[in-house]
Design a protein around this motif. Structure first.
Motif, PDB file in Angstrom:
ATOM      1  N   ALA A  22      31.161  15.030  78.817  1.00  0.00           N
ATOM      2  CA  ALA A  22      32.527  14.743  79.265  1.00  0.00           C
ATOM      3  C   ALA A  22      32.647  14.872  80.785  1.00  0.00           C
ATOM      4  CB  ALA A  22      33.529  15.660  78.570  1.00  0.00           C
ATOM      5  N   ILE A  23      32.122  15.933  81.345  1.00  0.00           N
ATOM      6  CA  ILE A  23      32.207  16.119  82.795  1.00  0.00           C
ATOM      7  C   ILE A  23      31.336  15.094  83.521  1.00  0.00           C
ATOM      8  CG2 ILE A  23      30.421  17.901  82.985  1.00  0.00           C
ATOM      9  CD1 ILE A  23      33.669  17.816  85.015  1.00  0.00           C
ATOM     10  N   LEU A  24      30.188  14.744  82.949  1.00  0.00           N
ATOM     11  CA  LEU A  24      29.338  13.732  83.575  1.00  0.00           C
ATOM     12  C   LEU A  24      30.031  12.373  83.601  1.00  0.00           C
ATOM     13  CD1 LEU A  24      25.829  14.706  82.169  1.00  0.00           C
ATOM     14  CD2 LEU A  24      26.789  15.216  84.432  1.00  0.00           C
ATOM     15  N   GLU A  25      30.758  12.038  82.555  1.00  0.00           N
ATOM     16  CA  GLU A  25      31.530  10.789  82.528  1.00  0.00           C
ATOM     17  C   GLU A  25      32.586  10.804  83.624  1.00  0.00           C
ATOM     18  OE1 GLU A  25      31.167   8.007  80.924  1.00  0.00           O
ATOM     19  OE2 GLU A  25      29.970   8.446  79.159  1.00  0.00           O
ATOM     20  N   GLN A  26      33.217  11.951  83.830  1.00  0.00           N
ATOM     21  CA  GLN A  26      34.205  12.065  84.910  1.00  0.00           C
ATOM     22  C   GLN A  26      33.537  11.894  86.270  1.00  0.00           C
ATOM     23  OE1 GLN A  26      36.292  15.765  84.376  1.00  0.00           O
ATOM     24  NE2 GLN A  26      37.278  15.079  82.492  1.00  0.00           N
ATOM     25  N   TYR A  27      32.365  12.495  86.444  1.00  0.00           N
ATOM     26  CA  TYR A  27      31.623  12.334  87.694  1.00  0.00           C
ATOM     27  C   TYR A  27      31.263  10.874  87.929  1.00  0.00           C
ATOM     28  CZ  TYR A  27      30.709  17.425  88.092  1.00  0.00           C
ATOM     29  OH  TYR A  27      30.803  18.774  88.226  1.00  0.00           O
ATOM     30  N   ILE A  28      30.841  10.177  86.896  1.00  0.00           N
ATOM     31  CA  ILE A  28      30.481   8.761  87.024  1.00  0.00           C
ATOM     32  C   ILE A  28      31.686   7.960  87.493  1.00  0.00           C
ATOM     33  CG2 ILE A  28      29.826   6.679  85.735  1.00  0.00           C
ATOM     34  CD1 ILE A  28      28.046   8.588  83.981  1.00  0.00           C
ATOM     35  N   ASN A  29      32.836   8.167  86.854  1.00  0.00           N
ATOM     36  CA  ASN A  29      34.053   7.444  87.237  1.00  0.00           C
ATOM     37  C   ASN A  29      34.483   7.790  88.658  1.00  0.00           C
ATOM     38  OD1 ASN A  29      34.175   6.196  84.729  1.00  0.00           O
ATOM     39  ND2 ASN A  29      35.448   7.805  83.856  1.00  0.00           N
ATOM     40  N   ALA A  30      34.394   9.071  89.012  1.00  0.00           N
ATOM     41  CA  ALA A  30      34.770   9.502  90.359  1.00  0.00           C
ATOM     42  C   ALA A  30      33.815   8.930  91.404  1.00  0.00           C
ATOM     43  CB  ALA A  30      34.794  11.024  90.440  1.00  0.00           C
TER      44      ALA A  30
END
Length: 96
Positions: A22-30
């Motif tokens: 979940a946090i990695l997906e947020q990092y990717i989007n950011a």
């Protein structure tokens, strides 16, 4: 299509489980949003290998240490020098 796939970033960061997905997906989007803004190009080709590598390094930086080994930008943001080196050739100057 994302700038990098979740499995690419997990391999880059050496994650074997899905605990951090979940946090990695947020990092990717950011990272994608940040790179588009930094380059001043909302329609930049995100498949460029240098831009993808910059995203991997940026996400790794955020995951490991948000304050270490970075270059300060005029607005106070910090980036690893390798990210800046990879992105700078693609950056469009702002006309004021």
């Amino acid at each position: 299509m994302s700038i990098v796939a979740l499995n690419e970033i997990k391999q880059h960061l050496r994650y074997d489980d899905s605990e951090s997905d979940a946090i990695l997906e947020q990092y990717i989007n950011a990272a994608e949003a940040f790179i588009k803004q930094y380059l001043n190009q909302p329609d930049v080709d995100l498949s460029n290998i240098a831009i993808k590598q910059a995203a991997l390094l940026l996400i790794g930086h955020w995951d490991a240490d948000r304050n270490g080994g970075s270059s300060e930008l005029p607005n106070g943001q910090h980036l690893p020098s390798a990210v800046l080196a990879l992105l700078e050739p693609f950056r469009m100057p702002l006309v004021v």
